[in-house]
Design a protein around this motif. Structure first.
Motif, short mmCIF file in Angstrom:
data_model
loop_
_atom_site.label_atom_id
_atom_site.label_comp_id
_atom_site.label_asym_id
_atom_site.label_seq_id
_atom_site.Cartn_x
_atom_site.Cartn_y
_atom_site.Cartn_z
N PHE A 195 0.89 -1.14 -0.02
CA PHE A 195 0.07 -0.07 -0.08
C PHE A 195 0.82 1.29 0.09
O PHE A 195 2.10 1.30 0.29
CB PHE A 195 -0.85 0.09 1.19
N LEU A 196 0.05 2.40 -0.39
CA LEU A 196 0.99 3.96 -0.37
C LEU A 196 0.32 4.28 1.02
O LEU A 196 -0.65 4.89 1.05
CB LEU A 196 0.45 4.44 -1.47
N PRO A 197 1.24 4.51 1.96
CA PRO A 197 0.75 5.27 3.17
C PRO A 197 0.24 6.54 2.90
O PRO A 197 0.99 7.43 2.13
CB PRO A 197 1.69 5.09 4.05
N SER A 198 -0.70 7.19 3.58
CA SER A 198 -1.45 8.54 3.16
C SER A 198 -0.20 9.56 3.93
O SER A 198 0.54 9.32 4.72
CB SER A 198 -2.62 8.53 4.05
N GLY A 199 0.02 10.46 2.71
CA GLY A 199 0.76 11.57 3.05
C GLY A 199 2.30 11.26 2.74
O GLY A 199 3.35 12.23 3.41
N ARG A 200 2.50 10.16 2.48
CA ARG A 200 3.90 9.73 2.23
C ARG A 200 4.53 9.35 0.81
O ARG A 200 3.56 8.56 0.26
CB ARG A 200 4.29 8.63 3.40
N VAL A 225 5.94 6.77 -0.28
CA VAL A 225 6.64 5.50 -0.27
C VAL A 225 5.43 4.39 -0.43
O VAL A 225 4.24 4.68 -0.35
CB VAL A 225 7.21 5.13 1.16
N VAL A 226 6.09 3.38 -0.88
CA VAL A 226 5.22 2.15 -1.07
C VAL A 226 5.56 1.34 -0.11
O VAL A 226 6.81 0.88 0.31
CB VAL A 226 5.54 1.23 -2.32
N VAL A 250 7.86 -8.78 8.07
CA VAL A 250 9.01 -8.25 7.70
C VAL A 250 8.47 -7.08 6.72
O VAL A 250 7.60 -7.21 5.88
CB VAL A 250 10.02 -9.00 7.20
N TRP A 251 8.63 -5.84 7.08
CA TRP A 251 8.30 -4.78 6.33
C TRP A 251 9.35 -3.90 5.64
O TRP A 251 10.54 -3.93 6.17
CB TRP A 251 7.33 -3.85 7.09
N ALA A 252 9.25 -3.29 4.57
CA ALA A 252 10.05 -2.41 3.78
C ALA A 252 9.35 -1.17 3.32
O ALA A 252 7.98 -1.36 2.78
CB ALA A 252 10.84 -3.21 3.04
N GLU A 253 9.87 -0.11 3.17
CA GLU A 253 9.25 0.94 2.09
C GLU A 253 10.33 1.51 1.23
O GLU A 253 11.47 1.55 1.55
CB GLU A 253 8.93 2.19 3.51
N ILE A 254 9.55 1.56 0.32
CA ILE A 254 10.55 1.72 -1.24
C ILE A 254 10.13 3.23 -1.62
O ILE A 254 8.77 3.69 -1.68
CB ILE A 254 10.08 0.71 -2.33
N PRO A 255 10.80 4.04 -2.06
CA PRO A 255 10.64 5.45 -2.35
C PRO A 255 9.88 5.43 -3.62
O PRO A 255 10.09 4.64 -4.54
CB PRO A 255 11.71 6.36 -2.40
N VAL A 256 8.91 6.13 -3.78
CA VAL A 256 8.15 6.30 -4.84
C VAL A 256 8.96 7.48 -6.01
O VAL A 256 9.14 8.64 -5.73
CB VAL A 256 6.59 6.87 -4.66
N LEU A 257 9.30 6.94 -6.84
CA LEU A 257 10.24 7.89 -7.93
C LEU A 257 9.35 8.19 -9.28
O LEU A 257 8.37 7.24 -9.54
CB LEU A 257 11.32 7.21 -8.14
#
Length: 131
Positions: free
Chosen positions: A66-71, A73-74, A124-131
């Motif tokens: 998911f795409l957290p609101s206001g951020r 990142v994925v 296990v989680w990770a956040e990937i920048p939205v480019l």
């Protein structure tokens, strides 16, 4: 992806290896509104997390993206049912070993990653920048 902040879940079939091609196709569908680089990075990172769960924790139970609101990142979350097995920060991999690079890739691609545990599960989680 449908609504920003809405978690989309992928359920894994039991008793078999994770269908990585199907997972990548599902991710492309979920992330169709993001850029190609974001999708490619998310596919690579997710297949690493799912493969680690399969190889070290008796398989992945669920994958969420998911795409957290206001951020910008994925967020990818992979659950398994082995909370006592926690991945650790990667050490320098042995150049002669065919293993040991997955978490180094996760750390390199993500802006942040970690592990949450509960009664009978680990995420296990990770956040990937939205480019």
């Amino acid at each position: 992806m449908g609504t920003t902040g809405t978690r989309q879940a992928y359920e894994f079939p039991t008793g078999c290896a994770p269908p990585l091609g199907q997972i990548r196709a599902w991710l492309r569908e979920q992330l169709s509104e993001t850029g190609r680089i974001t999708i490619a990075d998310t596919e690579l990172l997710t297949t690493e997390l799912v493969t680690n769960a399969h190889e070290h924790a008796d398989g992945a139970a669920e994958l969420r993206v998911f795409l957290p609101s206001g951020r910008d990142v994925v967020r990818v979350e992979v659950d398994d049912r082995r909370p006592h097995l926690r991945p650790c920060r990667p050490a320098k991999p042995d150049p002669t070993s065919p293993h040991g690079r997955g978490l180094a890739l996760v750390e390199a691609i993500s802006t942040e990653w970690g592990v949450d545990t509960g009664e009978g599960y680990k995420t296990v989680w990770a956040e990937i920048p939205v480019l």
